[in-house]
Design an enzyme around this catalytic site. Structure first.
Site, PDB file in Angstrom:
ATOM      1  N   GLU B 219       0.823  -1.201   0.000  1.00 25.40           N
ATOM      2  CA  GLU B 219       0.000   0.000   0.000  1.00 25.40           C
ATOM      3  C   GLU B 219       0.859   1.255   0.000  1.00 25.40           C
ATOM      4  O   GLU B 219       0.341   2.356   0.078  1.00 25.40           O
ATOM      5  CB  GLU B 219      -0.900   0.030   1.256  1.00 25.40           C
ATOM      6  CG  GLU B 219      -2.164  -0.807   1.125  1.00 25.40           C
ATOM      7  CD  GLU B 219      -1.876  -2.276   0.999  1.00 25.40           C
ATOM      8  OE1 GLU B 219      -1.103  -2.804   1.829  1.00 25.40           O
ATOM      9  OE2 GLU B 219      -2.392  -2.915   0.070  1.00 25.40           O
ATOM     10  N   ASN B 303      -0.592  -7.760  -3.358  1.00 26.04           N
ATOM     11  CA  ASN B 303      -1.357  -7.007  -4.356  1.00 26.04           C
ATOM     12  C   ASN B 303      -0.473  -6.060  -5.161  1.00 26.04           C
ATOM     13  O   ASN B 303       0.571  -5.627  -4.691  1.00 26.04           O
ATOM     14  CB  ASN B 303      -2.455  -6.196  -3.670  1.00 26.04           C
ATOM     15  CG  ASN B 303      -1.880  -5.168  -2.722  1.00 26.04           C
ATOM     16  OD1 ASN B 303      -1.231  -5.505  -1.725  1.00 26.04           O
ATOM     17  ND2 ASN B 303      -2.074  -3.892  -3.024  1.00 26.04           N
ATOM     18  N   ASP B 345      -7.604  -5.659  -4.215  1.00 25.28           N
ATOM     19  CA  ASP B 345      -6.596  -5.889  -3.175  1.00 25.28           C
ATOM     20  C   ASP B 345      -6.652  -7.317  -2.662  1.00 25.28           C
ATOM     21  O   ASP B 345      -6.600  -7.573  -1.462  1.00 25.28           O
ATOM     22  CB  ASP B 345      -6.782  -4.901  -2.007  1.00 25.28           C
ATOM     23  CG  ASP B 345      -5.680  -5.051  -0.964  1.00 25.28           C
ATOM     24  OD1 ASP B 345      -5.989  -5.158   0.235  1.00 25.28           O
ATOM     25  OD2 ASP B 345      -4.504  -5.112  -1.362  1.00 25.28           O
TER      26      ASP B 345
END
Lengths: 184, 619, 341
Positions: B219, B303, B345
């Site tokens: 992220e 991800n 995700d």
């Protein structure tokens, strides 16, 4: 009064009202002066050994606090500079919640500006070399609006994001605890 | 006249009732906490753990997965369904931390080792003495600023023991080897850079003389990798990235992916816009497994970044997939991409259980993966071929998996796009099951899966990349899926691909599972209930309310006195529990990447903590 | 020549020059199929409506003049005006027919123009996504092979004769894409996808403008469309795929250090460097563009100095802040930016 007299009286009254509405707040396109530094922003609870030293709020605060264009610009920067990624839309996550009334490092606008500029231990990045002072103050103004500090006519009325939290124009105004009340 | 009006009103009312009930798509609410049995437990020929990867149980617990096959199965059988309700607290220990505790305690030869979330203290407790006093504490002193780049609480998923040393990772990207007896540091290697947004939260895997470590930060716009350090010296032996040109991904002549879509040259560059792979994610923060027979490690990749898929058109290799690599050189042997061009995700880092199953009259070496995307994959571990992929819960983000091409079949109604909010995507971003691993019992042949039942609204927007800050581009809001329960504990038959029994839970299940040869399954809930369940029937046998929510791996070991002990650390947090551990404000539903909305009630149900509980049967 | 004669030459000369003018930004530009179709339609409308207009004026003048003639019998008498003007009736019917057929002709012309524009757009060979921001244009060239995508800003290069579909998105408010020489307007609406298709026909440089008020600097949101031959276009595309060259001189190196470690990298992206910001225009090939700040100024070293030092005095309210660079920092940054060709 003749009708002409009444008409000119009405005209003067309207002109006075309109003129009073001008200069409600100042919108500037760059900080004045250019290239100034960010304030120190001590907490009002700071212990001054030997006696309290009177502190005045940084004079630049009134250029940004309760200033609608500054809050609006801060809202854009809040998303663009990825503040949203850590603080969400005030709820927190990686970073502390900004919409509550607990402030680790102070909730006054100059204290928030210092937090943004200098960074803080435990993970708040330092933005001094990446944002101009003007931008940092705008962000600080927006952060204060997340917890209901500025008046309702200054805050942003439109959330650009999917949030479902009460819009700031409807949320009740909350008094700020300007000192450090959050448990670490 | 009046009668006619009355008739119309009645008709209208009944029509409205019918219409409204037709809109209600959730089934009648199951009884939370009690099992629904779908079929009888299988008898006869069923799956067993891969023999080389799952040696006989010596009563210790030396790695988070119990063994290289990641079974999380204890062969100890003193505790049985008949006597588990008599379990009594033997001793407790406060870890002095209040962030999410995701690690298992390790037990080796009468010493218990605990690794805490930031600041990553390593405790050694002497189990031979009453009350298990502390032998030593190792304090690695990681950088405090690393807390600012850890997406989902400052957790640590565990340490590993091998040949007299304990190996663990710190949040600021170091891998440390400590002598298991003295607590002195043997070596320390810096692998991650917090300025780029990298942290390390995973438990290292010690296999084949190497310590395998992967980074976190999908992220944060990092570039994901897995590295192998030499076990003796801590020097870097090899590092394989999960995006970029083949030479960085260590793809060479040995690489033979099974499906066409994974074959080609430099796909780690070609399936991305220019330069995007450098900040494309693909981290390794979950559970690698190891097959000593073939010398291959298996691990899942996280991800792609950012979450906003419009900024990275293309398949985004080699993210959200599974790699098999040679442990000595890191060469890739095969790869399978679970969700090309991931939209939701759905990191693929979940545990990989190595098992052998009966297949057309013979034994076939496979791996089991209850994936985040919602499908339970059974794949041949020699080639990566998908033998079956059945959903183990409600999934509407995909329509299934095409076994011929290996590709997941997307549901284009749920495609996320910039400027739009797509609603009701199931499973939500944490997936049908997140990192918390399931347990496999070779006795019953079932996989015990603690998982979620969450759906989400997803609004994508342009993400700006600034190194050291989040690179996400999405507002998410999660909520309970069909049925209203946010979690479920499922006993899954991997061969017949169906549920055997399932226990719906109010809160998402974020704790791993433990299963014993005695026939008892253990798991914990986010509000602090530690439960013992009958492995065959799903009946709740016993439960204990801990001081904080439980998201850490329960273990079972044989104490110095020969008795079977059950141990876990209660300390709510992680992504699901950040609402409590990070003291978030629940008025913002998008908090914690959307999780705040799903567990708004959690602060009322539990508080933060970090307490070890150890149970045993009374003499 | 008489004075009146000379005076009449001026408007004729102007008209003549209008026809031969380059049409840098003009609806008479005729540089693309869409513009041509539109202009043909415009001329048809102009002619037919001019005839109608002149006829109406003639009738009006005639009726006023007739009214003025003194002593004429009042035609409005009971029972008399019906038989006294069969001519009027024929005139009315025929005039109605003329107007009706004129309208039908306009409708048919409009339909034909629209259909021919649509068919020219049918087989687009090139696809571009333009995202409107306050107050600049983010241009992205889509490619089947994603690693060949190109991102640039405020300037579009197109190959002549190739239909191109431009997908239009907006990141904030409603903008409108208008390159008058090439095609009509199409709005960029946040949360909605629109598109416009253009088939350029003449090599040249054309200017476009945002045509929907979008804020303080709406007037300074221009873009440049450069129509090249197909070969030149491919060369340009391949050049755009190259990352920025490493700086060679010490001054450029200092500029690179500033750009990648200070304010610039937070908003801008330069391929081949750590700067990957998406908030502002991509700067990888910034120095090869014709304008600075979406047409606010032409590209030149002096203008670049002015822009980098104080963008708020040139485009007040734009999102690029006035940082307040020291003189040596300014020299270094401009030196580096000039290497980004």
């Amino acid at each position: 009064m003749s009708s002409r007299c009444r008409a000119s009286f009405a005209f003067i009254a309207v002109a006075a009202l309109v003129a009073g509405a001008c200069n409600r707040e100042e919108r500037h396109s760059r900080a004045k002066p250019i290239g100034e530094t960010v304030p120190a922003g001590e907490s009002p609870d700071t212990i001054w050994p030997g006696g309290t030293v009177p502190q005045t709020l940084d004079p630049r605060a009134k250029l940004y606090d309760n200033n609608a264009p500054a809050i609006s610009q801060g809202q854009q920067l809040f998303t663009q500079m990825n503040c949203v990624g850590c603080h969400s839309h005030g709820g927190g996550g990686m970073g502390p919640a900004l919409m509550d009334d607990e402030w680790r490092y102070g909730g006054r606008i100059d204290q928030i500006a210092t937090s943004i500029a200098e960074g803080r231990p435990n993970g708040m990045p330092s933005w001094r070399s990446k944002l101009t002072t003007d931008q940092i103050w705008q962000l600080a103004a927006y952060v204060r609006s997340l917890s209901g500090q500025p008046s309702k006519d200054a805050v942003s009325s439109r959330a650009e994001a999917m949030s479902n939290a009460t819009p700031q124009t409807l949320a009740p105004r909350e008094p700020a605890h300007t000192s450090d009340t959050a448990e670490q | 006249m009046q009668r006619v009006e009355y008739l119309f009103t009645a008709l209208g009312a009944s029509a409205a009732c019918a219409a409204l009930s037709a809109c209600n798509r959730s089934p009648p609410k199951q009884q939370l906490g009690s099992a629904t049995v779908y079929q009888a437990a299988p008898v006869g020929d069923h799956a067993v753990a891969a023999p080389a990867a799952s040696p006989a149980d010596d009563g210790n617990w030396v790695m988070p997965g119990k063994d290289y096959a990641a079974t999380r199965f204890s062969a100890l059988n003193q505790v049985t369904p008949a006597n588990v309700s008599k379990l009594a607290l033997s001793f407790t220990f406060s870890t002095a931390t209040t962030h999410g505790y995701e690690a298992p305690p390790l037990v080796v030869k009468g010493t218990m080792y605990l690794i805490t979330p930031f600041p990553n203290y390593l405790y050694a407790l002497d189990l031979t003495k009453p009350g298990a006093p502390t032998k030593w504490v190792f304090k690695p002193k990681p950088l405090a600023a690393s807390q600012g780049v850890a997406c989902c609480d400052t957790v640590n998923r565990g340490a590993a023991y091998d040949q007299g040393r304990i190996f663990f990772n710190t949040l600021d990207g170091q891998t440390i080897a400590v002598d298991a007896n003295s607590g002195q540091q043997v070596w320390r290697t810096q692998l991650g850079d917090i300025q780029k947004g990298e942290t390390i939260t995973m438990a290292p895997l010690v296999a084949g003389g190497k310590v395998l470590v992967g980074n976190s930060g999908g992220e944060m716009g990092v570039r994901g990798w897995i590295a192998a350090l030499d076990e003796g010296s801590g020097k870097l032996a090899w590092r394989a990235y999960n995006t970029g040109p083949d030479k960085d991904v260590l793809i060479g002549p040995r690489f033979k992916p099974f499906y066409k879509s994974d074959q080609g040259k430099d796909l780690g560059v070609k399936t991305w816009p220019p330069e995007a792979w450098k900040i494309g994610g693909g981290t390794v923060w979950g559970w690698p497994s190891f097959d000593p027979e073939t010398h291959l490690i298996y691990y899942g990749v996280g991800n792609p970044g950012p979450w906003n898929p419009d900024q990275r058109p293309g398949d985004n290799k080699w993210t959200t997939g599974v790699f098999a690599r040679d442990v000595s050189t890191g060469e890739a042997v095969w790869f399978y991409q679970t969700t090309p061009h991931d939209l939701f995700d759905h990191d693929d880092i979940n545990e990989i259980i190595l098992a052998d199953i009966p297949w057309k009259g013979q034994r076939r070496p496979v791996l089991f993966r209850p994936a985040r995307a919602g499908f339970f994959y059974v794949q041949d571990r020699r080639t990566g071929q998908v033998l079956s992929a059945a959903p183990y819960g409600y999934v509407n983000g995909y329509k299934g998996v095409d076994l011929k091409t290996g590709l997941i079949i997307p549901n284009h109604d749920k495609d996320t796009k910039v400027g739009r909010v797509v609603r009701d995507i199931c499973p939500a971003a944490p997936g049908l099951k997140d990192w918390n691993p399931s347990a496999f019992s070779p006795v019953t042949g079932l996989v015990y899966i603690p998982h979620n039942n969450l759906c989400m609204d997803f609004g994508a927007m342009q993400a700006n990349y600034i190194s050291g800050t989040p690179y996400v581009g999405a507002d998410v809001k999660m909520y309970a899926g069909p049925g209203g329960n946010r979690g479920a504990f499922t006993a899954w038959d991997p061969i017949r691909q169906r549920k055997v029994w399932e226990i719906p839970e109010d809160l998402p299940l974020w704790s791993p599972a433990l299963v014993t040869a005695g026939g008892v399954v253990f798991y914990g809930t986010m509000d602090g209930w530690f439960k013992a369940i009958d492995a065959r029937t799903g009946k709740q046998l016993w439960r204990f309310k801990a001081g904080s929510g439980i998201i850490g791996q329960p273990i079972s070991y044989r104490g110095p006195d020969g008795r079977q002990y059950i141990a876990f650390v209660a300390g709510v947090g992680g992504w699901a529990g950040a609402v409590v551990s990070a003291k978030m404000d629940t008025r913002d539903p998008t908090g914690a990447l959307g999780f705040a909305n799903a567990v708004k009630d959690l602060p009322m149900k539990t508080t933060a903590g970090g307490m070890l509980y150890v149970f045993t049967l009374p003499r | 020549m008489t004075v009146g004669g000379r005076a009449s030459v001026v408007p004729l000369a102007l008209a003549a020059s209008a026809c031969s003018y380059q049409h840098y930004q003009s609806t008479f530009g005729n540089a693309a199929t869409e513009a041509r179709q539109f202009n043909i339609l415009f001329v048809i409308f102009l002619v037919i409506c001019a005839i109608m207009y002149l006829a109406v004026i003639a009738f009006l003048v005639a009726s006023i003049a007739r009214r003025r003639r003194a002593g004429e019998a009042n035609t409005v008498e009971e029972g008399r005006h019906h038989e006294s003007n069969p001519l009027m009736r024929t005139a009315l019917i025929s005039w109605g027919a003329v107007v009706g057929s004129g309208l039908v002709a306009l409708a048919i012309a409009s339909f034909i123009a629209d259909r021919s524009m649509a068919s020219a757009a049918a087989n687009e060979k090139l696809s571009i996504t333009v995202t409107g921001n306050q107050w600049w244009w983010d241009v992205q060239y889509n490619a089947g092979d994603n690693s060949k995508m190109v991102r640039t800003a405020n300037e579009i290069h197109l190959p002549v004769g190739v239909p191109v579909r431009i997908y239009l998105k907006s990141n904030d408010v409603i903008h409108s894409f208008w390159v008058p020489s090439l095609a009509g307007k199409q709005d960029l609406i946040p949360g909605r996808d629109t598109d416009i298709t253009v088939v350029p026909r003449k090599v040249g440089i054309y200017r476009g403008q945002c045509a929907e008020f979008c804020g303080a600097e709406h007037a300074k949101m221009a873009l440049v469309v450069d129509v090249d031959s197909y070969r030149d276009f491919i060369k340009w595309w391949q050049h755009q795929l190259q990352p920025a060259p490493a700086p060679a001189t010490p001054l450029a190196k200092a500029g690179y250090a500033f750009v990648t470690s200070r304010n610039c990298s937070v908003c801008h992206a330069i391929a081949g460097t750590p700067a990957s910001g998406t908030v502002g225009p991509d700067l990888t090939h910034f120095a090869s563009r014709r304008t600075i700040a979406a047409g606010a100024m032409p590209m030149s070293e002096g203008n670049l100095y002015g822009w980098v030092e104080d963008p708020q005095s040139i485009k007040p309210g734009s999102k690029m802040p006035t940082i307040g660079l020291e003189p040596n920092e300014l020299h270094a940054v401009v030196a580096y930016l000039e290497t980004l060709k």
